[in-house]
Design a protein around this motif. Structure first.
Motif, mmCIF file in Angstrom:
data_model
loop_
_atom_site.group_PDB
_atom_site.id
_atom_site.type_symbol
_atom_site.label_atom_id
_atom_site.label_comp_id
_atom_site.label_asym_id
_atom_site.label_seq_id
_atom_site.Cartn_x
_atom_site.Cartn_y
_atom_site.Cartn_z
ATOM 1 N N ASN A 1 42.181 37.246 39.246
ATOM 2 C CA ASN A 1 41.830 36.110 40.090
ATOM 3 C C ASN A 1 40.542 35.483 39.558
ATOM 4 O O ASN A 1 39.966 35.956 38.572
ATOM 5 C CB ASN A 1 41.687 36.529 41.560
ATOM 6 C CG ASN A 1 40.635 37.621 41.747
ATOM 7 O OD1 ASN A 1 39.574 37.599 41.111
ATOM 8 N ND2 ASN A 1 40.919 38.582 42.626
ATOM 9 N N VAL A 2 40.090 34.419 40.227
ATOM 10 C CA VAL A 2 38.937 33.667 39.720
ATOM 11 C C VAL A 2 37.692 34.545 39.619
ATOM 12 O O VAL A 2 36.986 34.546 38.602
ATOM 13 C CB VAL A 2 38.653 32.454 40.631
ATOM 14 C CG1 VAL A 2 37.337 31.788 40.236
ATOM 15 C CG2 VAL A 2 39.789 31.451 40.550
ATOM 16 N N ARG A 3 37.390 35.330 40.645
ATOM 17 C CA ARG A 3 36.203 36.188 40.634
ATOM 18 C C ARG A 3 36.296 37.238 39.535
ATOM 19 O O ARG A 3 35.338 37.489 38.808
ATOM 20 C CB ARG A 3 36.025 36.862 41.997
ATOM 21 C CG ARG A 3 34.789 37.755 42.087
ATOM 22 C CD ARG A 3 34.684 38.417 43.447
ATOM 23 N NE ARG A 3 35.857 39.218 43.735
ATOM 24 C CZ ARG A 3 36.047 40.458 43.253
ATOM 25 N NH1 ARG A 3 35.132 41.009 42.465
ATOM 26 N NH2 ARG A 3 37.132 41.139 43.564
ATOM 27 N N GLU A 4 37.475 37.880 39.423
ATOM 28 C CA GLU A 4 37.674 38.902 38.390
ATOM 29 C C GLU A 4 37.558 38.299 36.998
ATOM 30 O O GLU A 4 37.024 38.937 36.075
ATOM 31 C CB GLU A 4 39.041 39.560 38.573
ATOM 32 C CG GLU A 4 39.149 40.409 39.830
ATOM 33 C CD GLU A 4 40.571 40.881 40.097
ATOM 34 O OE1 GLU A 4 40.738 41.843 40.871
ATOM 35 O OE2 GLU A 4 41.518 40.285 39.529
ATOM 36 N N LEU A 5 38.059 37.071 36.844
ATOM 37 C CA LEU A 5 37.976 36.403 35.538
ATOM 38 C C LEU A 5 36.524 36.138 35.163
ATOM 39 O O LEU A 5 36.108 36.354 34.012
ATOM 40 C CB LEU A 5 38.762 35.091 35.576
ATOM 41 C CG LEU A 5 38.791 34.283 34.273
ATOM 42 C CD1 LEU A 5 39.422 35.092 33.156
ATOM 43 C CD2 LEU A 5 39.542 32.966 34.480
ATOM 44 N N GLN A 6 35.729 35.689 36.107
ATOM 45 C CA GLN A 6 34.312 35.429 35.844
ATOM 46 C C GLN A 6 33.576 36.712 35.474
ATOM 47 O O GLN A 6 32.760 36.728 34.544
ATOM 48 C CB GLN A 6 33.663 34.795 37.086
ATOM 49 C CG GLN A 6 34.136 33.374 37.358
ATOM 50 C CD GLN A 6 33.607 32.821 38.662
ATOM 51 O OE1 GLN A 6 33.451 33.563 39.645
ATOM 52 N NE2 GLN A 6 33.325 31.525 38.688
ATOM 53 N N GLU A 7 33.864 37.793 36.187
ATOM 54 C CA GLU A 7 33.216 39.079 35.898
ATOM 55 C C GLU A 7 33.631 39.604 34.535
ATOM 56 O O GLU A 7 32.808 40.179 33.803
ATOM 57 C CB GLU A 7 33.575 40.097 36.989
ATOM 58 C CG GLU A 7 32.943 39.784 38.340
ATOM 59 C CD GLU A 7 33.344 40.780 39.411
ATOM 60 O OE1 GLU A 7 34.236 41.629 39.120
ATOM 61 O OE2 GLU A 7 32.789 40.725 40.524
ATOM 62 N N TYR A 8 34.895 39.419 34.178
ATOM 63 C CA TYR A 8 35.385 39.895 32.875
ATOM 64 C C TYR A 8 34.695 39.141 31.734
ATOM 65 O O TYR A 8 34.293 39.742 30.725
ATOM 66 C CB TYR A 8 36.897 39.700 32.804
ATOM 67 C CG TYR A 8 37.526 40.257 31.546
ATOM 68 C CD1 TYR A 8 37.649 41.630 31.355
ATOM 69 C CD2 TYR A 8 37.998 39.408 30.546
ATOM 70 C CE1 TYR A 8 38.217 42.146 30.208
ATOM 71 C CE2 TYR A 8 38.572 39.922 29.391
ATOM 72 C CZ TYR A 8 38.685 41.286 29.227
ATOM 73 O OH TYR A 8 39.241 41.794 28.084
ATOM 74 N N ALA B 1 43.375 36.219 31.750
ATOM 75 C CA ALA B 1 43.319 34.856 32.258
ATOM 76 C C ALA B 1 44.429 34.605 33.272
ATOM 77 O O ALA B 1 44.253 33.866 34.243
ATOM 78 C CB ALA B 1 43.427 33.868 31.101
ATOM 79 N N GLU B 2 45.568 35.224 33.042
ATOM 80 C CA GLU B 2 46.717 35.004 33.918
ATOM 81 C C GLU B 2 46.741 35.984 35.081
ATOM 82 O O GLU B 2 47.018 35.602 36.228
ATOM 83 C CB GLU B 2 48.011 35.121 33.116
ATOM 84 C CG GLU B 2 49.265 34.802 33.913
ATOM 85 C CD GLU B 2 50.504 34.819 33.054
ATOM 86 O OE1 GLU B 2 51.603 34.695 33.612
ATOM 87 O OE2 GLU B 2 50.381 34.965 31.822
ATOM 88 N N SER B 3 46.420 37.256 34.822
ATOM 89 C CA SER B 3 46.575 38.284 35.860
ATOM 90 C C SER B 3 45.392 38.374 36.819
ATOM 91 O O SER B 3 45.561 38.694 37.989
ATOM 92 C CB SER B 3 46.785 39.652 35.201
ATOM 93 O OG SER B 3 45.643 40.018 34.434
#
Length: 299
Positions: free
Chosen positions: A132-139, A128-130
């Motif tokens: 970015n927005v796109r990576e967070l959505q994909e995760y 959540a912290e490390s």
């Protein structure tokens, strides 16, 4: 790939030999993080205030007909963005918002839309912290796919288990029915055997009586001999009937066995066809289940 130099600079080692440029980086970075955290806290507080404004319809006191008009004209944000702020206060616990205010409204909105278990895992993993927005959505999508796959596998396993249990119950019911039929047939055979034995005994007792009852002059004796002759004939007929019934009973059991055997062969053919369509793991489990059923019946 993890940045080793950055990790080393974040150790806060007072004895570390840092260049002036590195020292300036560390100080500036910490200030940015602190400002971001404060900004996040203020944004979360703003979200709660927007919710209070909307829920209490306080905007009407200033002449605004709709909350969206107030958000766009008085605050300078789009109505959709204002509702994004409010949604995080409705979907996320207050202690979670306070603790993770530094993530910002966009990431908090993404977490608010995620499953609770996924949200916890994302925060605990540091994504959540490390990210970015796109990576967070994909995760989060990856976590959802993994959870759905596990749920589907558990559902399939449960269905297979229920199907196996139903098959086992049906097999046990069939076995119980077969045992009752066998017990009934055995009782019938035993009854016929006893009837045959009685008939043989009566026939043995009567076989030496005089065959020509007309030669007997005493009427009373004549009647007794006639009755004895009739009894002997009846005993012989009963013996013959018992013998025929025994033969029929034996044939009946054999016929029933042939029918049940043919049904069993048909069922086995269907089961073998199903096994041929399964993968190795499912096929092995099904074969093992058959072995267990056969073992329980002493076969």
């Amino acid at each position: 790939m993890e940045n080793q130099i950055f990790q080393q600079l974040m150790l806060d080692d007072p004895n570390a030999m840092l260049s002036d440029e590195q020292k300036d980086f560390v100080i500036t970075h910490k200030q940015i993080v602190a400002c971001g955290s404060m900004a996040g806290q203020y944004l979360v507080e703003m979200a709660y205030k927007l919710k209070h404004m909307r829920d209490g319809k306080l905007y009407r006191a200033a002449g605004f007909e709709e909350f969206g008009d107030y958000a766009e004209q008085a605050i300078g944000i789009k109505e959709r963005q204002a509702y994004n702020y409010i949604s995080i206060t409705e979907k996320l616990p207050q202690d979670f918002l306070i603790k993770n205010a530094g993530l910002g409204i966009t990431k908090l909105s993404i977490l608010a839309a995620a499953d609770k278990e996924d949200r916890i895992q994302v925060v605990e993993s540091g994504q959540a912290e490390s990210a970015n927005v796109r990576e967070l959505q994909e995760y989060i999508k990856k976590l959802e796919a993994e959870r759905d796959n596990k749920t589907e596998q558990l559902s399939m396993f449960q269905k297979e288990k229920e199907s196996a249990e139903k098959a086992k119950l049906a097999a046990e019911a069939d076995a119980a029915s077969a045992r009752k039929k066998l017990e009934s047939a055995e009782k019938r055979v035993e009854t016929l055997k006893k009837a045959k034995e009685r008939a043989e005994q009566e026939a043995e007792e009567l076989k030496n009586l005089p065959p020509e009852v007309q030669q007997v002059e005493n009427p009373e004796t004549l009647e007794k001999l006639k009755a004895a002759e009739a009894a002997r004939a009846s005993a012989v007929a009963a013996l013959e009937t018992a013998q025929k019934q025994l033969e029929i009973a034996a044939d009946d059991r054999m016929t029933r066995f042939k029918i049940e055997f043919e049904d069993l062969q048909a069922q086995l053919d269907e089961m073998l066809a199903l096994l041929a369509e399964m993968d190795a793991d499912k096929k092995a489990r099904c074969i093992n289940a058959l072995k267990v059923v056969l073992k329980e019946r002493g076969l």
